[in-house]
Design a protein around this motif. Structure first.
Motif, PDB file in Angstrom:
ATOM      1  N   PRO A   7       0.816  -1.217   0.000  1.00 44.79           N
ATOM      2  CA  PRO A   7       0.000   0.000   0.000  1.00 44.79           C
ATOM      3  C   PRO A   7       0.845   1.260   0.000  1.00 44.79           C
ATOM      4  O   PRO A   7       1.820   1.373   0.738  1.00 44.79           O
ATOM      5  N   ARG A   8       0.476   2.204  -0.880  1.00 41.73           N
ATOM      6  CA  ARG A   8       1.126   3.505  -0.908  1.00 41.73           C
ATOM      7  C   ARG A   8       0.299   4.548  -0.182  1.00 41.73           C
ATOM      8  O   ARG A   8       0.674   5.720  -0.114  1.00 41.73           O
ATOM      9  N   SER A   9      -0.840   4.135   0.317  1.00 39.52           N
ATOM     10  CA  SER A   9      -1.681   5.038   1.104  1.00 39.52           C
ATOM     11  C   SER A   9      -2.602   4.192   1.964  1.00 39.52           C
ATOM     12  O   SER A   9      -2.793   2.998   1.706  1.00 39.52           O
ATOM     13  N   LEU A  10      -3.152   4.802   2.993  1.00 37.51           N
ATOM     14  CA  LEU A  10      -4.206   4.190   3.788  1.00 37.51           C
ATOM     15  C   LEU A  10      -5.436   5.083   3.678  1.00 37.51           C
ATOM     16  O   LEU A  10      -5.333   6.283   3.422  1.00 37.51           O
ATOM     17  N   ARG A  11      -6.602   4.487   3.876  1.00 31.45           N
ATOM     18  CA  ARG A  11      -7.839   5.249   3.683  1.00 31.45           C
ATOM     19  C   ARG A  11      -8.597   5.387   4.995  1.00 31.45           C
ATOM     20  O   ARG A  11      -8.487   4.551   5.890  1.00 31.45           O
ATOM     21  N   TYR A  12      -9.377   6.448   5.064  1.00 30.08           N
ATOM     22  CA  TYR A  12     -10.141   6.715   6.280  1.00 30.08           C
ATOM     23  C   TYR A  12     -11.455   7.391   5.926  1.00 30.08           C
ATOM     24  O   TYR A  12     -11.631   7.954   4.834  1.00 30.08           O
ATOM     25  N   CYS A  13     -12.399   7.339   6.852  1.00 28.06           N
ATOM     26  CA  CYS A  13     -13.694   8.015   6.728  1.00 28.06           C
ATOM     27  C   CYS A  13     -13.680   9.229   7.640  1.00 28.06           C
ATOM     28  O   CYS A  13     -13.406   9.108   8.842  1.00 28.06           O
ATOM     29  N   PRO A  14     -13.967  10.428   7.118  1.00 33.68           N
ATOM     30  CA  PRO A  14     -13.960  11.628   7.965  1.00 33.68           C
ATOM     31  C   PRO A  14     -14.927  11.533   9.147  1.00 33.68           C
ATOM     32  O   PRO A  14     -14.614  12.036  10.235  1.00 33.68           O
ATOM     33  N   VAL A  15     -16.070  10.895   8.940  1.00 27.77           N
ATOM     34  CA  VAL A  15     -17.047  10.787  10.031  1.00 27.77           C
ATOM     35  C   VAL A  15     -16.528   9.822  11.093  1.00 27.77           C
ATOM     36  O   VAL A  15     -16.684  10.070  12.303  1.00 27.77           O
ATOM     37  N   CYS A  16     -15.903   8.737  10.671  1.00 26.95           N
ATOM     38  CA  CYS A  16     -15.329   7.809  11.647  1.00 26.95           C
ATOM     39  C   CYS A  16     -14.229   8.480  12.465  1.00 26.95           C
ATOM     40  O   CYS A  16     -14.107   8.225  13.673  1.00 26.95           O
ATOM     41  N   ARG A  50     -14.039  11.602  13.336  1.00 26.41           N
ATOM     42  CA  ARG A  50     -14.700  12.446  14.330  1.00 26.41           C
ATOM     43  C   ARG A  50     -15.317  11.604  15.451  1.00 26.41           C
ATOM     44  O   ARG A  50     -15.160  11.925  16.640  1.00 26.41           O
ATOM     45  N   GLU A  51     -15.996  10.522  15.100  1.00 29.67           N
ATOM     46  CA  GLU A  51     -16.639   9.683  16.108  1.00 29.67           C
ATOM     47  C   GLU A  51     -15.612   8.954  16.980  1.00 29.67           C
ATOM     48  O   GLU A  51     -15.825   8.807  18.194  1.00 29.67           O
ATOM     49  N   ASP A  52     -14.522   8.501  16.380  1.00 27.76           N
ATOM     50  CA  ASP A  52     -13.494   7.810  17.158  1.00 27.76           C
ATOM     51  C   ASP A  52     -12.853   8.746  18.181  1.00 27.76           C
ATOM     52  O   ASP A  52     -12.563   8.344  19.319  1.00 27.76           O
ATOM     53  N   ILE A  53     -12.603   9.984  17.774  1.00 23.87           N
ATOM     54  CA  ILE A  53     -12.017  10.956  18.703  1.00 23.87           C
ATOM     55  C   ILE A  53     -12.982  11.229  19.851  1.00 23.87           C
ATOM     56  O   ILE A  53     -12.574  11.305  21.022  1.00 23.87           O
ATOM     57  N   GLN A  54     -14.266  11.336  19.548  1.00 28.10           N
ATOM     58  CA  GLN A  54     -15.255  11.566  20.602  1.00 28.10           C
ATOM     59  C   GLN A  54     -15.369  10.372  21.542  1.00 28.10           C
ATOM     60  O   GLN A  54     -15.560  10.533  22.755  1.00 28.10           O
ATOM     61  N   THR A  55     -15.230   9.155  20.999  1.00 32.18           N
ATOM     62  CA  THR A  55     -15.421   7.940  21.803  1.00 32.18           C
ATOM     63  C   THR A  55     -14.150   7.504  22.523  1.00 32.18           C
ATOM     64  O   THR A  55     -14.190   7.147  23.714  1.00 32.18           O
ATOM     65  N   TYR A  56     -13.012   7.528  21.810  1.00 34.61           N
ATOM     66  CA  TYR A  56     -11.764   6.968  22.345  1.00 34.61           C
ATOM     67  C   TYR A  56     -10.690   8.010  22.619  1.00 34.61           C
ATOM     68  O   TYR A  56      -9.653   7.686  23.196  1.00 34.61           O
ATOM     69  N   GLY A  57     -10.918   9.239  22.164  1.00 33.70           N
ATOM     70  CA  GLY A  57      -9.913  10.274  22.362  1.00 33.70           C
ATOM     71  C   GLY A  57      -8.846  10.297  21.293  1.00 33.70           C
ATOM     72  O   GLY A  57      -7.927  11.125  21.347  1.00 33.70           O
ATOM     73  N   GLU A  58      -8.943   9.422  20.303  1.00 40.50           N
ATOM     74  CA  GLU A  58      -7.979   9.377  19.216  1.00 40.50           C
ATOM     75  C   GLU A  58      -8.608   8.663  18.024  1.00 40.50           C
ATOM     76  O   GLU A  58      -9.545   7.882  18.172  1.00 40.50           O
ATOM     77  N   ALA A  59      -8.089   8.961  16.835  1.00 42.88           N
ATOM     78  CA  ALA A  59      -8.543   8.285  15.619  1.00 42.88           C
ATOM     79  C   ALA A  59      -7.640   7.091  15.344  1.00 42.88           C
ATOM     80  O   ALA A  59      -6.520   7.012  15.854  1.00 42.88           O
ATOM     81  N   TYR A  60      -8.131   6.171  14.531  1.00 46.04           N
ATOM     82  CA  TYR A  60      -7.319   5.003  14.175  1.00 46.04           C
ATOM     83  C   TYR A  60      -7.725   4.511  12.794  1.00 46.04           C
ATOM     84  O   TYR A  60      -8.787   4.846  12.263  1.00 46.04           O
ATOM     85  N   TRP A  61      -6.850   3.693  12.200  1.00 48.48           N
ATOM     86  CA  TRP A  61      -7.120   3.130  10.884  1.00 48.48           C
ATOM     87  C   TRP A  61      -8.092   1.967  11.015  1.00 48.48           C
ATOM     88  O   TRP A  61      -7.841   1.030  11.758  1.00 48.48           O
ATOM     89  N   HIS A  62      -9.188   2.032  10.269  1.00 49.07           N
ATOM     90  CA  HIS A  62     -10.157   0.942  10.266  1.00 49.07           C
ATOM     91  C   HIS A  62      -9.787  -0.077   9.206  1.00 49.07           C
ATOM     92  O   HIS A  62      -9.466   0.272   8.068  1.00 49.07           O
ATOM     93  N   ARG A  63      -9.874  -1.330   9.570  1.00 45.20           N
ATOM     94  CA  ARG A  63      -9.591  -2.411   8.624  1.00 45.20           C
ATOM     95  C   ARG A  63     -10.524  -2.362   7.419  1.00 45.20           C
ATOM     96  O   ARG A  63     -10.088  -2.494   6.269  1.00 45.20           O
ATOM     97  N   GLN A 108      -5.735  15.961  12.674  1.00 46.73           N
ATOM     98  CA  GLN A 108      -5.570  16.978  11.642  1.00 46.73           C
ATOM     99  C   GLN A 108      -5.985  16.466  10.269  1.00 46.73           C
ATOM    100  O   GLN A 108      -6.121  17.247   9.322  1.00 46.73           O
ATOM    101  N   ASP A 109      -6.183  15.169  10.144  1.00 44.89           N
ATOM    102  CA  ASP A 109      -6.568  14.602   8.860  1.00 44.89           C
ATOM    103  C   ASP A 109      -8.058  14.774   8.565  1.00 44.89           C
ATOM    104  O   ASP A 109      -8.527  14.372   7.499  1.00 44.89           O
ATOM    105  N   TYR A 110      -8.803  15.385   9.448  1.00 46.98           N
ATOM    106  CA  TYR A 110     -10.247  15.488   9.250  1.00 46.98           C
ATOM    107  C   TYR A 110     -10.583  16.453   8.122  1.00 46.98           C
ATOM    108  O   TYR A 110     -10.040  17.553   8.027  1.00 46.98           O
ATOM    109  N   VAL A 111     -11.487  16.038   7.246  1.00 49.53           N
ATOM    110  CA  VAL A 111     -12.047  16.892   6.201  1.00 49.53           C
ATOM    111  C   VAL A 111     -13.554  16.678   6.210  1.00 49.53           C
ATOM    112  O   VAL A 111     -14.064  15.711   6.778  1.00 49.53           O
TER     113      VAL A 111
END
Length: 240
Positions: free
Chosen positions: A117-126, A128-141, A179-182
């Motif tokens: 992989p030359r990049s990883l992908r993420y969902c902007p809503v996830c 935001r929700e992960d930060i609210q729930t766990y205090g940090e974002a993470y890569w979803h499988r 900071q990756d949130y859009v």
């Protein structure tokens, strides 16, 4: 024995768990983290989206019962998706070999050897929700499944975060920062939503489920429907 290792979040990619360990341990370099986790091992691929020997090397340093090898392989890698159309017997043999300590890649996962992989992908809503729930974002499988255009939960477009240097993902620990949130883009087409739902089902249905051997394949079904003449069927190429 490791004195600390993070508990994986739901559907967290295994690389993400290791990257969070690197961040929370306060290590000053990727090399320091690699030495702490793997010693002098040079063949440990922490960037793989599929089960590899980093799972064995880490879990053997953790208290019994903290994590199981099977749990990591089935819920924090793309193994269930990769094996979805394999016979049940082969799936069982692969899992038994891996649980016994064998590295899957040389014998069973040859198809993944070029998947760097030359990049990883993420969902902007996830994010935001992960930060609210766990205090940090993470890569979803689930967001790393090939061809999946949308987040299967929010149906907004997934975003790419390119690997920021020439090193492969396996040589570094890439975290998902706030900071990756859009803003999410919900302008998906109908077929993209249907494709996302299908791919998500292939990933999340029970690992042991396989296609029935009695079922016709697509090529035979097309022939039976009169879409291909008998003398041209073997000249056709189908995307696997």
């Amino acid at each position: 024995m490791l004195s600390f290792f993070p508990t994986p979040y739901p559907d967290e990619l295994w690389h993400s768990v290791i990257a969070r360990y690197h961040t929370h341990s306060g290590a000053l370099s990727w090399q320091a983290t690699t030495e702490a986790l793997f010693g002098d091992a040079r063949d440990t691929d922490v960037g793989s989206l599929f089960p590899n020997n980093s799972i064995h090397k880490i879990l053997e340093q953790l208290p019994p019962g903290f994590l199981s090898t099977q749990e990591v392989a089935l819920h924090h890698t793309l193994l269930p998706f990769l094996m979805r159309f394999q016979p049940a017997e082969k799936k069982t043999a692969i899992m038994e070999a891996f649980l016994a300590g064998e590295d899957m890649r040389p014998r069973y996962l040859r198809a993944t050897r070029n998947l760097k992989p030359r990049s990883l992908r993420y969902c902007p809503v996830c994010v935001r929700e992960d930060i609210q729930t766990y205090g940090e974002a993470y890569w979803h499988r689930e967001h790393q499944v090939g061809l999946m255009p949308l987040c299967p939960h929010h149906h907004c477009y997934l975003r790419d975060k390119p690997i920021p240097n020439t090193r492969p993902l396996g040589a570094q620990y890439l975290t998902l920062d706030r900071q990756d949130y859009v803003e999410p883009d919900y302008g998906a087409l109908d077929y993209e939503a249907a494709l996302t739902d299908t791919l998500y089902a292939y990933l999340t249905m029970p690992y042991e489920l396989s296609p029935s051997q009695e079922a016709d394949n697509l090529a035979r079904a097309a022939e039976n429907a009169g879409l291909l003449s008998e003398d041209s069927i073997r000249k056709q190429a189908f995307d696997v």
